[in-house]
Write a protein that holds these residues in place. Structure first.
Motif, mmCIF file in Angstrom:
data_model
loop_
_atom_site.group_PDB
_atom_site.id
_atom_site.type_symbol
_atom_site.label_atom_id
_atom_site.label_comp_id
_atom_site.label_asym_id
_atom_site.label_seq_id
_atom_site.Cartn_x
_atom_site.Cartn_y
_atom_site.Cartn_z
ATOM 1 N N GLU A 45 0.232 -1.218 0.121
ATOM 2 C CA GLU A 45 -0.107 -0.520 -0.386
ATOM 3 C C GLU A 45 0.786 1.277 -0.562
ATOM 4 O O GLU A 45 0.836 2.349 0.365
ATOM 5 C CB GLU A 45 -1.045 -0.289 1.000
ATOM 6 N N GLU A 46 2.044 0.671 -0.615
ATOM 7 C CA GLU A 46 3.062 2.683 -0.731
ATOM 8 C C GLU A 46 2.499 3.969 -1.386
ATOM 9 O O GLU A 46 2.658 4.170 -0.525
ATOM 10 C CB GLU A 46 4.128 2.116 -1.050
ATOM 11 N N GLU A 47 1.613 3.273 -1.735
ATOM 12 C CA GLU A 47 1.699 4.505 -2.644
ATOM 13 C C GLU A 47 -0.388 5.391 -1.679
ATOM 14 O O GLU A 47 -0.420 6.148 -1.980
ATOM 15 C CB GLU A 47 0.506 4.485 -3.814
ATOM 16 N N SER A 48 -1.161 4.677 -1.033
ATOM 17 C CA SER A 48 -1.512 5.037 -0.335
ATOM 18 C C SER A 48 -1.604 5.304 1.502
ATOM 19 O O SER A 48 -2.441 5.956 2.035
ATOM 20 C CB SER A 48 -3.228 4.325 -0.022
ATOM 21 N N LEU A 49 -0.552 5.235 1.697
ATOM 22 C CA LEU A 49 -0.102 5.359 3.751
ATOM 23 C C LEU A 49 -0.184 7.144 3.945
ATOM 24 O O LEU A 49 -0.776 7.001 4.388
ATOM 25 C CB LEU A 49 0.678 4.697 3.441
ATOM 26 N N SER A 50 0.286 7.570 2.968
ATOM 27 C CA SER A 50 1.297 8.798 3.200
ATOM 28 C C SER A 50 -1.065 9.715 3.332
ATOM 29 O O SER A 50 -0.967 9.909 4.053
ATOM 30 C CB SER A 50 2.409 9.750 2.577
ATOM 31 N N GLU A 51 -1.170 9.433 2.487
ATOM 32 C CA GLU A 51 -2.443 9.990 1.837
ATOM 33 C C GLU A 51 -3.526 9.224 3.286
ATOM 34 O O GLU A 51 -4.665 10.724 4.138
ATOM 35 C CB GLU A 51 -3.403 9.961 0.911
ATOM 36 N N LEU A 52 -3.259 8.735 3.929
ATOM 37 C CA LEU A 52 -4.546 7.793 4.441
ATOM 38 C C LEU A 52 -4.106 8.898 6.152
ATOM 39 O O LEU A 52 -4.866 9.099 6.935
ATOM 40 C CB LEU A 52 -4.433 6.401 4.887
ATOM 41 N N PHE A 53 -2.582 8.583 6.334
ATOM 42 C CA PHE A 53 -2.344 9.365 7.593
ATOM 43 C C PHE A 53 -2.610 10.574 7.808
ATOM 44 O O PHE A 53 -3.060 10.848 8.517
ATOM 45 C CB PHE A 53 -1.323 8.945 7.732
ATOM 46 N N GLN A 54 -1.757 11.408 6.612
ATOM 47 C CA GLN A 54 -2.804 12.813 7.186
ATOM 48 C C GLN A 54 -4.357 12.987 7.057
ATOM 49 O O GLN A 54 -5.139 14.528 7.319
ATOM 50 C CB GLN A 54 -2.221 14.115 5.150
ATOM 51 N N TRP A 55 -5.496 12.068 6.414
ATOM 52 C CA TRP A 55 -6.407 12.271 6.724
ATOM 53 C C TRP A 55 -6.531 11.985 7.893
ATOM 54 O O TRP A 55 -7.945 12.513 8.523
ATOM 55 C CB TRP A 55 -7.442 11.556 5.341
ATOM 56 N N ILE A 56 -6.276 11.251 8.307
ATOM 57 C CA ILE A 56 -6.333 10.387 9.612
ATOM 58 C C ILE A 56 -6.046 11.333 10.609
ATOM 59 O O ILE A 56 -6.960 12.480 11.695
ATOM 60 C CB ILE A 56 -5.600 8.993 10.063
ATOM 61 N N ALA A 57 -4.682 12.274 10.686
ATOM 62 C CA ALA A 57 -4.075 13.213 11.898
ATOM 63 C C ALA A 57 -5.230 14.927 11.401
ATOM 64 O O ALA A 57 -5.510 15.425 12.532
ATOM 65 C CB ALA A 57 -2.921 13.466 11.249
ATOM 66 N N ARG A 58 -5.394 14.692 10.444
ATOM 67 C CA ARG A 58 -6.456 15.571 9.836
ATOM 68 C C ARG A 58 -7.987 16.297 11.271
ATOM 69 O O ARG A 58 -8.236 16.708 11.478
ATOM 70 C CB ARG A 58 -6.695 16.195 8.573
ATOM 71 N N VAL A 59 -8.619 14.548 10.895
ATOM 72 C CA VAL A 59 -9.889 14.320 11.315
ATOM 73 C C VAL A 59 -9.964 14.205 12.661
ATOM 74 O O VAL A 59 -10.528 14.909 13.885
ATOM 75 C CB VAL A 59 -10.180 13.024 10.388
ATOM 76 N N MET A 60 -8.684 13.820 13.282
ATOM 77 C CA MET A 60 -8.402 13.908 14.631
ATOM 78 C C MET A 60 -8.146 14.750 15.553
ATOM 79 O O MET A 60 -8.606 15.495 16.156
ATOM 80 C CB MET A 60 -6.620 13.045 15.248
ATOM 81 N N LYS A 61 -7.776 15.779 14.513
ATOM 82 C CA LYS A 61 -6.238 17.179 14.975
ATOM 83 C C LYS A 61 -8.062 18.167 15.149
ATOM 84 O O LYS A 61 -8.466 18.791 16.367
ATOM 85 C CB LYS A 61 -5.691 17.920 14.587
ATOM 86 N N GLU A 62 -9.125 17.734 14.123
ATOM 87 C CA GLU A 62 -10.477 18.891 13.651
ATOM 88 C C GLU A 62 -11.873 18.436 15.346
ATOM 89 O O GLU A 62 -12.018 18.908 15.428
ATOM 90 C CB GLU A 62 -10.875 18.570 12.670
ATOM 91 N N ASN A 63 -10.907 16.923 15.592
ATOM 92 C CA ASN A 63 -12.041 16.681 17.108
ATOM 93 C C ASN A 63 -11.440 16.139 17.893
ATOM 94 O O ASN A 63 -12.128 16.317 19.011
ATOM 95 C CB ASN A 63 -12.379 15.239 16.474
ATOM 96 N N HIS A 64 -10.481 17.391 18.203
ATOM 97 C CA HIS A 64 -9.507 17.603 19.005
ATOM 98 C C HIS A 64 -8.997 16.100 20.318
ATOM 99 O O HIS A 64 -9.376 15.829 21.058
ATOM 100 C CB HIS A 64 -10.375 17.573 20.386
ATOM 101 N N PHE A 65 -8.846 14.940 19.019
ATOM 102 C CA PHE A 65 -8.255 13.648 19.671
ATOM 103 C C PHE A 65 -6.995 13.604 19.899
ATOM 104 O O PHE A 65 -6.355 13.738 19.517
ATOM 105 C CB PHE A 65 -9.764 12.983 19.326
ATOM 106 N N SER A 66 -6.968 12.630 20.917
ATOM 107 C CA SER A 66 -5.184 11.948 21.211
ATOM 108 C C SER A 66 -5.390 10.782 20.554
ATOM 109 O O SER A 66 -6.544 10.209 20.651
ATOM 110 C CB SER A 66 -5.184 12.149 22.405
ATOM 111 N N TYR A 67 -4.479 10.531 19.618
ATOM 112 C CA TYR A 67 -4.891 9.522 18.654
ATOM 113 C C TYR A 67 -3.246 8.705 18.584
ATOM 114 O O TYR A 67 -1.864 9.368 18.720
ATOM 115 C CB TYR A 67 -4.907 9.549 17.464
ATOM 116 N N GLU A 68 -2.910 8.220 18.479
ATOM 117 C CA GLU A 68 -2.242 6.882 17.908
ATOM 118 C C GLU A 68 -2.323 6.317 16.031
ATOM 119 O O GLU A 68 -3.621 5.670 15.804
ATOM 120 C CB GLU A 68 -1.078 5.977 18.721
ATOM 121 N N VAL A 69 -1.905 5.816 15.368
ATOM 122 C CA VAL A 69 -2.315 4.847 14.698
ATOM 123 C C VAL A 69 -0.463 4.012 14.284
ATOM 124 O O VAL A 69 0.406 3.858 14.456
ATOM 125 C CB VAL A 69 -2.108 5.649 12.800
#
Length: 72
Positions: free
Chosen positions: A13-37
């Motif tokens: 999944e090398e082509e999609s991992l960076s985009e997926l992580f960016q999306w996750i990080a954005r959603v977590m920050k918008e909702n003020h969640f502490s997170y780990e992936v």
């Protein structure tokens, strides 16, 4: 603050991992969640593990990786 753990299995999944992580990080920050992936590299034959290592270097507190030698 809520702590969220997201586990992402990855096989070639090398082509999609960076985009997926960016999306996750954005959603977590918008909702003020502490997170780990946690990315689980399931024996990929592409450069998925290098992408995971790069993401870990960019966000060492948020990204963790597990690398399997072969696909399970």
């Amino acid at each position: 603050m809520k702590k969220v753990t997201i586990i992402v299995p990855a096989y070639n999944e090398e082509e999609s991992l960076s985009e997926l992580f960016q999306w996750i990080a954005r959603v977590m920050k918008e909702n003020h969640f502490s997170y780990e992936v946690i990315f689980v590299n399931d024996g990929s034959t592409d450069k998925s593990w290098k992408v995971i290592e790069s993401l870990k270097a960019q966000a060492p507190d948020a990204v963790h990786g597990i690398k399997f030698r072969r696909n399970y």
